[in-house]
Design a protein around this motif. Structure first.
Motif, mmCIF file in Angstrom:
data_model
loop_
_atom_site.group_PDB
_atom_site.id
_atom_site.type_symbol
_atom_site.label_atom_id
_atom_site.label_comp_id
_atom_site.label_asym_id
_atom_site.label_seq_id
_atom_site.Cartn_x
_atom_site.Cartn_y
_atom_site.Cartn_z
ATOM 1 N N LYS A 182 -22.161 -18.817 8.729
ATOM 2 C CA LYS A 182 -21.871 -20.040 7.914
ATOM 3 C C LYS A 182 -21.111 -20.079 8.597
ATOM 4 O O LYS A 182 -19.649 -20.754 9.334
ATOM 5 C CB LYS A 182 -21.909 -19.863 6.257
ATOM 6 C CG LYS A 182 -22.482 -18.870 5.387
ATOM 7 C CD LYS A 182 -23.820 -19.483 5.220
ATOM 8 C CE LYS A 182 -24.029 -18.557 4.431
ATOM 9 N NZ LYS A 182 -25.905 -19.553 4.347
ATOM 10 N N LEU A 183 -20.983 -22.163 9.071
ATOM 11 C CA LEU A 183 -20.081 -22.743 9.881
ATOM 12 C C LEU A 183 -19.331 -23.089 9.245
ATOM 13 O O LEU A 183 -19.617 -23.434 7.815
ATOM 14 C CB LEU A 183 -20.963 -24.016 10.282
ATOM 15 C CG LEU A 183 -20.231 -24.877 11.252
ATOM 16 C CD1 LEU A 183 -19.184 -24.223 12.489
ATOM 17 C CD2 LEU A 183 -21.128 -26.124 11.752
ATOM 18 N N ILE A 184 -17.315 -22.803 9.762
ATOM 19 C CA ILE A 184 -15.947 -23.272 8.786
ATOM 20 C C ILE A 184 -16.058 -24.809 9.558
ATOM 21 O O ILE A 184 -15.937 -25.294 8.087
ATOM 22 C CB ILE A 184 -15.568 -22.047 8.916
ATOM 23 C CG1 ILE A 184 -16.442 -21.060 8.252
ATOM 24 C CG2 ILE A 184 -14.840 -22.276 7.779
ATOM 25 C CD1 ILE A 184 -15.230 -19.426 8.496
ATOM 26 N N TRP A 185 -15.933 -24.470 10.618
ATOM 27 C CA TRP A 185 -15.221 -26.102 11.113
ATOM 28 C C TRP A 185 -16.054 -25.844 12.624
ATOM 29 O O TRP A 185 -16.276 -24.925 13.634
ATOM 30 C CB TRP A 185 -13.657 -25.810 11.102
ATOM 31 C CG TRP A 185 -13.659 -25.063 11.008
ATOM 32 C CD1 TRP A 185 -12.305 -24.399 11.147
ATOM 33 C CD2 TRP A 185 -12.922 -24.730 12.833
ATOM 34 N NE1 TRP A 185 -11.918 -24.075 11.663
ATOM 35 C CE2 TRP A 185 -11.337 -23.849 12.776
ATOM 36 C CE3 TRP A 185 -12.885 -25.337 14.236
ATOM 37 C CZ2 TRP A 185 -11.182 -23.206 14.606
ATOM 38 C CZ3 TRP A 185 -12.005 -24.743 15.612
ATOM 39 C CH2 TRP A 185 -11.257 -23.763 15.278
ATOM 40 N N ARG A 186 -15.882 -26.975 13.046
ATOM 41 C CA ARG A 186 -16.048 -27.264 14.388
ATOM 42 C C ARG A 186 -15.884 -28.634 15.107
ATOM 43 O O ARG A 186 -15.108 -29.779 14.364
ATOM 44 C CB ARG A 186 -17.681 -27.868 14.360
ATOM 45 C CG ARG A 186 -18.153 -28.704 15.900
ATOM 46 C CD ARG A 186 -19.369 -28.846 15.753
ATOM 47 N NE ARG A 186 -19.880 -29.923 17.025
ATOM 48 C CZ ARG A 186 -20.832 -30.697 17.596
ATOM 49 N NH1 ARG A 186 -21.933 -30.246 16.467
ATOM 50 N NH2 ARG A 186 -21.302 -31.503 18.248
ATOM 51 N N THR A 187 -14.557 -28.254 16.211
ATOM 52 C CA THR A 187 -14.200 -29.340 16.819
ATOM 53 C C THR A 187 -13.888 -29.766 18.142
ATOM 54 O O THR A 187 -14.136 -28.622 19.177
ATOM 55 C CB THR A 187 -12.408 -28.287 16.542
ATOM 56 O OG1 THR A 187 -11.888 -28.483 15.274
ATOM 57 C CG2 THR A 187 -10.901 -29.717 17.248
ATOM 58 N N GLU A 188 -14.137 -31.053 18.821
ATOM 59 C CA GLU A 188 -14.627 -31.173 19.356
ATOM 60 C C GLU A 188 -13.418 -31.607 20.353
ATOM 61 O O GLU A 188 -12.633 -32.435 19.732
ATOM 62 C CB GLU A 188 -15.521 -32.352 19.147
ATOM 63 C CG GLU A 188 -16.544 -32.366 19.089
ATOM 64 C CD GLU A 188 -17.601 -33.672 18.791
ATOM 65 O OE1 GLU A 188 -16.944 -34.354 19.741
ATOM 66 O OE2 GLU A 188 -18.776 -33.440 18.603
ATOM 67 N N THR A 189 -12.649 -31.099 21.221
ATOM 68 C CA THR A 189 -11.502 -31.530 22.426
ATOM 69 C C THR A 189 -11.793 -32.022 23.631
ATOM 70 O O THR A 189 -11.307 -32.924 24.483
ATOM 71 C CB THR A 189 -11.315 -30.068 23.062
ATOM 72 O OG1 THR A 189 -11.943 -29.816 23.812
ATOM 73 C CG2 THR A 189 -11.084 -29.174 22.080
ATOM 74 N N LYS A 218 -6.629 -21.643 13.538
ATOM 75 C CA LYS A 218 -7.293 -21.233 13.184
ATOM 76 C C LYS A 218 -7.903 -21.647 12.018
ATOM 77 O O LYS A 218 -9.570 -21.518 11.207
ATOM 78 C CB LYS A 218 -7.268 -19.572 13.657
ATOM 79 C CG LYS A 218 -6.636 -19.303 12.111
ATOM 80 C CD LYS A 218 -7.020 -17.757 12.689
ATOM 81 C CE LYS A 218 -6.938 -16.713 11.952
ATOM 82 N NZ LYS A 218 -6.438 -15.559 11.657
ATOM 83 N N THR A 219 -7.059 -21.544 10.873
ATOM 84 C CA THR A 219 -7.665 -21.801 9.721
ATOM 85 C C THR A 219 -8.489 -23.138 9.294
ATOM 86 O O THR A 219 -9.434 -23.428 8.735
ATOM 87 C CB THR A 219 -6.760 -21.750 8.517
ATOM 88 O OG1 THR A 219 -6.398 -20.745 8.752
ATOM 89 C CG2 THR A 219 -7.388 -22.403 6.941
ATOM 90 N N SER A 220 -8.456 -24.879 9.549
ATOM 91 C CA SER A 220 -8.094 -25.756 9.530
ATOM 92 C C SER A 220 -9.156 -26.471 11.148
ATOM 93 O O SER A 220 -10.118 -26.974 10.165
ATOM 94 C CB SER A 220 -7.581 -26.834 9.591
ATOM 95 O OG SER A 220 -6.832 -27.128 10.780
ATOM 96 N N GLY A 221 -9.437 -26.023 12.016
ATOM 97 C CA GLY A 221 -9.507 -26.383 13.093
ATOM 98 C C GLY A 221 -9.086 -27.463 13.449
ATOM 99 O O GLY A 221 -9.598 -28.442 15.062
#
Length: 379
Positions: A182-189, A218-221
């Motif tokens: 299950k996708l929890i978060w995605r962060t674009e750098t 790591k919890t929130s992204g």
């Protein structure tokens, strides 16, 4: 993890999936040995606190279909898993080299597999596409349990903790998935990443082509800190509580404070650094593409010794209590005295060294061009 201390028997079933599938069954104990990810842990540790003799015995050689990327084997009890660039994940008996099974897919697997909860996790990059299938294979039931598509190229090493797996895309996007996909978060750098990331505690560290180090919760992204440090960072990050270590394309080795990314020191070497620096309690060990290998102090960055091997180093070495085992792209693994860098033994190969060495019960596992895997034992 307390259940690992109990001794039960399970059945591992690995299916060779293609047009004609074959079935292999093996009875093994729950793992006494577990080397689940590249660098043993997600913060990347290449140190084994054991003393090795000068006597090395060849045990076996095995072949895979495709070649290896710069990665390593992973280990579950007495079973070695290794991925390769033709899209296969193999399993071998650690003691004999007998092949137990292989998962066949179409594409390329650039990273080491991840082993957790009786499952193999690996990203399959589709050829000539910006697309990755992230595959979860249950080797207890002998079947694929999840396949998810990610519109990115996942060619980097994986990170994980007790609840999740973390993926780093080539374009700098970081994904966190639960172990049930299950996708929890995605962060674009928004910058390309060739640097092997690291995870320790609640923080992820990555480097990018702009020479930035980025710290992510790591919890929130959420990006906690982002700082320009150097030129392009193509090496891996080794993450310890007191410092993070990495190299750049100009040949500098850096030590930063993980709290604020302030510089502790940088040490100049002769060429580009691609590998993860390897550390023990006191020192840092690494090589560069010119074939120079270094030992420097962790606290000061002072060079204690350096030697040129007329080769090229881009895979991370193994450190024991008294020796170093160093992969050389010029067809060798070097065994060195750790305090002086003096050569104890040279393992000559028929191709370029590709896999970072792994040590289990004084058994050494290495790999080189054309998918050749070899095992040795220190006597």
């Amino acid at each position: 993890m307390g259940f690992l201390k109990k001794f039960f028997y399970i059945v591992i079933i690995l299916i060779v999936s293609a047009c004609s599938a074959s079935l292999i069954k093996l009875n093994v104990k729950l793992p006494e040995n577990l080397h689940p990810v590249f660098g043993t842990t997600s913060h990347r540790s290449f140190y084994y606190p054991v003393t090795l003799s000068d006597s090395l015995k060849f045990l076996w050689r095995a072949n895979t279909y495709g070649g290896f990327n710069n990665s390593s084997v992973v280990v579950y009890d007495s079973i070695i898993f290794v991925s390769e660039l033709s899209g296969r994940v193999y399993s071998f008996n650690m003691n004999t080299g007998k092949q137990f099974g292989v998962i066949k897919t179409k594409g390329a697997v650039y990273s080491s597999p991840l082993l957790t909860n009786f499952r193999v996790y690996f990203p399959l990059v589709k050829k000539e596409k910006k697309l990755t299938e992230f595959i979860v294979y249950d080797f207890y039931s002998g079947k694929e349990v999840y396949i998810i598509e990610i519109e990115d190229r996942i060619v980097n090493q994986l990170m994980y903790d007790e609840d999740a797996v973390y993926l780093t895309a080539e374009d700098g996007t970081i994904y966190k998935y639960s172990l049930e996909m299950k996708l929890i978060w995605r962060t674009e750098t928004n910058r390309k990443v060739n640097c092997v990331p690291a995870l320790l505690g609640n923080e992820i560290m990555i480097g990018n082509e702009a020479g930035e180090i980025i710290k992510i919760d790591k919890t929130s992204g959420k990006i906690l800190l982002r700082k320009k440090i150097s030129s392009n960072i193509s090496s891996g990050i080794t993450f310890e509580k007191e410092a993070i270590y990495f190299g750049d394309d100009e040949g500098f080795l850096f030590s930063l404070n993980p709290k604020n990314l302030e510089l502790f020191f940088k040490t100049k070497t002769s060429s580009r650094i691609l590998m993860n620096p390897a550390t023990d309690l006191d020192n840092i060990y690494f090589g560069n593409l010119r074939g120079d290998f270094y030992c420097i102090e962790k606290l000061s960055g002072k060079i204690l010794w350096s030697k040129n091997f007329k080769g090229s180093f881009n895979s991370t070495p193994l450190i024991s209590s008294n020796k170093l085992i160093v992969p050389d792209s010029f067809k060798a693994y070097w065994i060195l005295e750790k305090t002086t860098g003096e050569v104890v033994k040279k393992i000559e190969l028929e191709g370029r060294a590709k896999l970072s060495p792994v040590l289990i019960d004084k058994k050494l596992f290495i790999g080189y061009d054309d998918g050749v895997l070899e095992a040795y034992e220190f006597q």
